[in-house]
Design an enzyme around this catalytic site. Sequence first.
Site, PDB file in Angstrom:
ATOM      1  N   LYS A  83     -36.977   4.081  46.629  1.00 45.11           N
ATOM      2  CA  LYS A  83     -35.850   5.124  46.940  1.00 45.11           C
ATOM      3  C   LYS A  83     -35.781   4.638  44.817  1.00 45.11           C
ATOM      4  O   LYS A  83     -35.619   5.720  44.328  1.00 45.11           O
ATOM      5  CB  LYS A  83     -34.940   4.361  47.827  1.00 45.11           C
ATOM      6  CG  LYS A  83     -34.857   4.871  48.943  1.00 45.11           C
ATOM      7  CD  LYS A  83     -33.576   4.610  49.231  1.00 45.11           C
ATOM      8  CE  LYS A  83     -33.584   4.966  51.609  1.00 45.11           C
ATOM      9  NZ  LYS A  83     -32.923   3.820  52.377  1.00 45.11           N
ATOM     10  N   GLN A 127     -27.713  -0.121  52.061  1.00 42.67           N
ATOM     11  CA  GLN A 127     -29.046   0.104  52.804  1.00 42.67           C
ATOM     12  C   GLN A 127     -29.065  -0.401  54.247  1.00 42.67           C
ATOM     13  O   GLN A 127     -28.581  -1.580  53.913  1.00 42.67           O
ATOM     14  CB  GLN A 127     -30.229  -0.501  51.977  1.00 42.67           C
ATOM     15  CG  GLN A 127     -31.307  -1.304  52.637  1.00 42.67           C
ATOM     16  CD  GLN A 127     -32.807   0.744  52.812  1.00 42.67           C
ATOM     17  OE1 GLN A 127     -32.255   1.298  51.638  1.00 42.67           O
ATOM     18  NE2 GLN A 127     -33.210   0.822  54.524  1.00 42.67           N
ATOM     19  N   ASP A 150     -26.397   9.150  51.467  1.00 41.80           N
ATOM     20  CA  ASP A 150     -27.204   9.021  53.091  1.00 41.80           C
ATOM     21  C   ASP A 150     -26.521  10.401  53.595  1.00 41.80           C
ATOM     22  O   ASP A 150     -27.241  10.389  55.138  1.00 41.80           O
ATOM     23  CB  ASP A 150     -26.675   7.918  53.149  1.00 41.80           C
ATOM     24  CG  ASP A 150     -27.973   6.955  53.456  1.00 41.80           C
ATOM     25  OD1 ASP A 150     -29.315   7.474  52.919  1.00 41.80           O
ATOM     26  OD2 ASP A 150     -27.962   5.711  53.227  1.00 41.80           O
TER      27      ASP A 150
END
Length: 333
Positions: A83, A127, A150
């Site tokens: 990422k 995460q 997200d």
Amino acid sequence: MAMFCGVFTRICRTFSSVALNPIQQEQQRTVSKVIDGRVIAKQIRSEVRDEVHEWTSLGNRAPHLSVILVGDDPASASYVKSKTRAAKQAGISSETIRLPSSTSQHELLELVDDLNKNSEVDGILVQLPVPKHIDERTICDSVVPEKDVDGFHVMNVGRFCLDQRALLPATPYGIMELIKRTGIDTVGKNAVVCGRSKNVGMPIAMLLHTDGSHGLGLGADSTVTICHRNTPPEQLRLFTKTADILVVAVGIPGLIKADMVKSGVVVIDVGINRIQDQHTGKFRLVGDVDFKGVYDKASFITPVPGGVGPMTVAMLMKNTLMAARKDFVYTNS
């Protein structure tokens, strides 16, 4: 004479490109039916990079993404690395904040709160999964919606379920882009989603059934069925065989076999499973679909790896850019 030879050569070339032998036809069919997520993701990342350049050329700072990694899970560390690497390629600045697995929920919430208040931070990503002593839903909802790249905050989930513009979960967003950019017809089609997770199964089911006038223009207008762990195996087979579009996200290697789908089905395999080859002893990644078996019946199918995975990272970059530009207006957040 030279002109005649040139014309004859062009005719021969045209004929040879049309009159393919069976092997060539199968090779051509193979190339056209596999949805290459790497290629489409690369295209999207390029578009994001151009938009970031346009944004900064107007005097704005580059978008900034803060990634929090709690613990030392190798898979999570690998995902985070991919990422931040993609962010750099897109012209987005990023940082990875590493915390020990012993970090308390209170300490993590305090860090998220600091990032929420930092005007230099546009996107925040914690995460997942987090250690078991930390409540995942509490953490997801602690990120303010406008920085929730997200797309897991309850407000973002609620908004897109109501056809309102919002930051979408990156994997379902990527799946919809795969379908859209491949030119797959979804209107009125039977779509079956295997898996009801709040991060993939539920949101992709919502997007597939949503009206085409959805705020982000991603509504698919499909008729959607959701299957899950309590769907009896014999019923699962009945449902999957009706699917024009089949999305599988359950984490069970090779769950969907050839006899469970009909000819012409579009298969989107979200599963990423690490298994050991019985012959070589080496580990490899496979999906939730028996690719070799289902391939011959599918009109389109995503491979694992190289299908949905790259799209998730690409859409995360897209979300970070939209968060920086404040493309969505939030109130009471």
